[in-house]
Design a protein around this motif. Sequence first.
Motif, PDB file in Angstrom:
ATOM      1  N   ARG A   1      72.039 -42.978 -25.082  1.00 38.09           N
ATOM      2  CA  ARG A   1      71.329 -42.321 -23.791  1.00 38.09           C
ATOM      3  C   ARG A   1      69.960 -41.595 -24.241  1.00 38.09           C
ATOM      4  N   LEU A   2      70.096 -40.800 -25.521  1.00 37.52           N
ATOM      5  CA  LEU A   2      68.834 -40.366 -25.947  1.00 37.52           C
ATOM      6  C   LEU A   2      67.782 -41.287 -25.943  1.00 37.52           C
ATOM      7  N   ALA A   3      68.004 -42.463 -26.532  1.00 37.09           N
ATOM      8  CA  ALA A   3      66.882 -43.636 -26.813  1.00 37.09           C
ATOM      9  C   ALA A   3      66.620 -44.004 -25.362  1.00 37.09           C
ATOM     10  N   ARG A   4      67.340 -44.114 -24.546  1.00 36.25           N
ATOM     11  CA  ARG A   4      66.863 -44.651 -23.164  1.00 36.25           C
ATOM     12  C   ARG A   4      65.988 -43.535 -22.736  1.00 36.25           C
ATOM     13  N   HIS A   5      66.427 -42.161 -22.680  1.00 39.29           N
ATOM     14  CA  HIS A   5      65.388 -40.983 -22.414  1.00 39.29           C
ATOM     15  C   HIS A   5      63.989 -41.178 -23.005  1.00 39.29           C
ATOM     16  N   LEU A   6      64.208 -41.343 -24.389  1.00 37.09           N
ATOM     17  CA  LEU A   6      62.746 -41.523 -25.056  1.00 37.09           C
ATOM     18  C   LEU A   6      61.882 -42.782 -24.459  1.00 37.09           C
ATOM     19  N   ARG A   7      62.831 -43.731 -24.219  1.00 35.51           N
ATOM     20  CA  ARG A   7      62.035 -44.937 -23.652  1.00 35.51           C
ATOM     21  C   ARG A   7      61.231 -44.619 -22.159  1.00 35.51           C
ATOM     22  N   ALA A   8      62.174 -43.752 -21.210  1.00 35.06           N
ATOM     23  CA  ALA A   8      61.675 -43.646 -20.140  1.00 35.06           C
ATOM     24  C   ALA A   8      60.416 -42.516 -20.109  1.00 35.06           C
ATOM     25  N   LEU A   9      60.494 -41.589 -21.146  1.00 28.10           N
ATOM     26  CA  LEU A   9      59.215 -40.681 -21.318  1.00 28.10           C
ATOM     27  C   LEU A   9      58.257 -41.280 -21.770  1.00 28.10           C
ATOM     28  N   SER A  10      58.380 -42.205 -22.895  1.00 27.09           N
ATOM     29  CA  SER A  10      57.173 -42.895 -23.451  1.00 27.09           C
ATOM     30  C   SER A  10      56.488 -43.748 -22.372  1.00 27.09           C
ATOM     31  N   GLU A  11      57.242 -44.179 -21.424  1.00 26.12           N
ATOM     32  CA  GLU A  11      56.524 -45.019 -20.504  1.00 26.12           C
ATOM     33  C   GLU A  11      55.758 -44.030 -19.169  1.00 26.12           C
ATOM     34  N   ILE A  12      56.079 -42.747 -19.074  1.00 26.21           N
ATOM     35  CA  ILE A  12      55.519 -42.056 -17.914  1.00 26.21           C
ATOM     36  C   ILE A  12      53.956 -41.693 -18.067  1.00 26.21           C
ATOM     37  N   GLY A  13      53.364 -41.865 -16.976  1.00 17.17           N
ATOM     38  CA  GLY A  13      51.805 -41.308 -16.845  1.00 17.17           C
ATOM     39  C   GLY A  13      51.145 -40.968 -18.085  1.00 17.17           C
ATOM     40  N   PRO A  14      50.862 -39.596 -17.984  1.00 21.64           N
ATOM     41  CA  PRO A  14      50.079 -39.105 -18.982  1.00 21.64           C
ATOM     42  C   PRO A  14      50.547 -39.257 -20.412  1.00 21.64           C
ATOM     43  N   ILE A  15      51.804 -39.402 -20.883  1.00 25.11           N
ATOM     44  CA  ILE A  15      52.273 -39.688 -22.165  1.00 25.11           C
ATOM     45  C   ILE A  15      51.831 -41.042 -22.434  1.00 25.11           C
ATOM     46  N   ALA A  16      52.085 -41.998 -21.582  1.00 32.37           N
ATOM     47  CA  ALA A  16      51.484 -43.607 -21.932  1.00 32.37           C
ATOM     48  C   ALA A  16      50.162 -43.559 -21.938  1.00 32.37           C
TER      49      ALA A  16
ATOM     50  N   ALA B   1      53.411 -44.501 -33.584  1.00 33.83           N
ATOM     51  CA  ALA B   1      53.269 -45.085 -35.013  1.00 33.83           C
ATOM     52  C   ALA B   1      52.587 -46.333 -34.857  1.00 33.83           C
ATOM     53  N   ARG B   2      53.067 -47.319 -33.964  1.00 33.78           N
ATOM     54  CA  ARG B   2      52.390 -48.543 -33.676  1.00 33.78           C
ATOM     55  C   ARG B   2      51.160 -48.400 -33.171  1.00 33.78           C
ATOM     56  N   ALA B   3      50.875 -47.358 -32.349  1.00 32.53           N
ATOM     57  CA  ALA B   3      49.409 -47.185 -31.592  1.00 32.53           C
ATOM     58  C   ALA B   3      48.485 -47.116 -32.786  1.00 32.53           C
ATOM     59  N   ILE B   4      49.074 -46.135 -33.754  1.00 29.65           N
ATOM     60  CA  ILE B   4      48.145 -45.944 -34.944  1.00 29.65           C
ATOM     61  C   ILE B   4      48.069 -47.217 -35.798  1.00 29.65           C
ATOM     62  N   ALA B   5      48.824 -47.939 -35.919  1.00 29.48           N
ATOM     63  CA  ALA B   5      48.896 -49.107 -36.783  1.00 29.48           C
ATOM     64  C   ALA B   5      47.959 -50.306 -36.339  1.00 29.48           C
TER      65      ALA B   5
END
Length: 263
Positions: free
Chosen positions: A15-30, A59-63
């Motif tokens: 559930r926490l991983a799903r939460h992070l995925r959802a946040l990672s994809e929202i407007g200003p964060i992404a 980390a992948r964006a920096i890579a």
Amino acid sequence: MSSFEDVDGAADPERLARHLRALSEIGPIAAGRRERAELLGLRPGGRAIDVGCGLGDDARAIARIVGPSGHVVGVDASTALLDRARTRSVADDQRVEFVLGDAHRLQFDDGTFDAARTERTLQHLADPARAVGELARVTRAGGVVMASEPDWGTVALFGAPSELVRVLLSAAEERIRNAWVGRELAALFFDAGIIEMTVLAHAVVVREFELLRAVIDLPALSAEIRERNDSDIDELLARIEHDFLIGRAVAAITLFTVAGRVA
Ligand SMILES: C[S@@+](CC[C@H](N)C(=O)[O-])C[C@H]1O[C@@H](n2cnc3c(N)ncnc32)[C@H](O)[C@@H]1O
């Protein structure tokens, strides 16, 4: 208490991983990911660390910036999230080393990296000042340290009656160990001796109910409020959900980002 203090000990890490995925994809964060990565001042061949890397998107964006001759390390306290980060990196073809570690005592020598960053992690730590000190320690002189954190005292949420919205928002604030760390970042950096600071603040605006659920972790929050027997809270939540679904509601939270150099 937020489950992100101990993801592996939580009842449902998925559930926490799903939460992070959802946040990672929202407007200003992404949308701001590339801009935040660029604040690190990295070039091809650079070395960087992301502490509290979660699923590893930053980390992948920096890579992508440092390229195959560079080296990026993602550190997290959760083996469950690190496993998912590794799987996502294979799919993404980005080479990042993901290692288990504690932000309060990083297992790297002084000055190992050209840049060190952390995002939405200091808010959950027992000692954010110590963690910022560690980011500065593992970064070489002249290298960049960056942190990006929300400020839970700045949540705006449409809803009525306003007293119940206050109950909801103060419960959201109470769940987070360092709820005001966003506004405190500049002071933490100053105290760690970091110089030439850039301070940015972006509002994360939420118009969709599913995103609201993710941003303020509504399922966990409503369970906590229900436990306190606040009988009106379910009615408020139903009304808020309805207003979001028909498109007449909005929520926002400020995300502070601070970057500076190690003297
Ligand atoms: C809200 S998540 C943010 C993850 C990621 N930075 C992002 O922006 O998606 C907080 C992360 O901090 C990690 N964490 C919590 N305590 C930690 C500690 N003491 N040391 C390292 N990581 C920690 C959690 O496991 C989780 O991955």
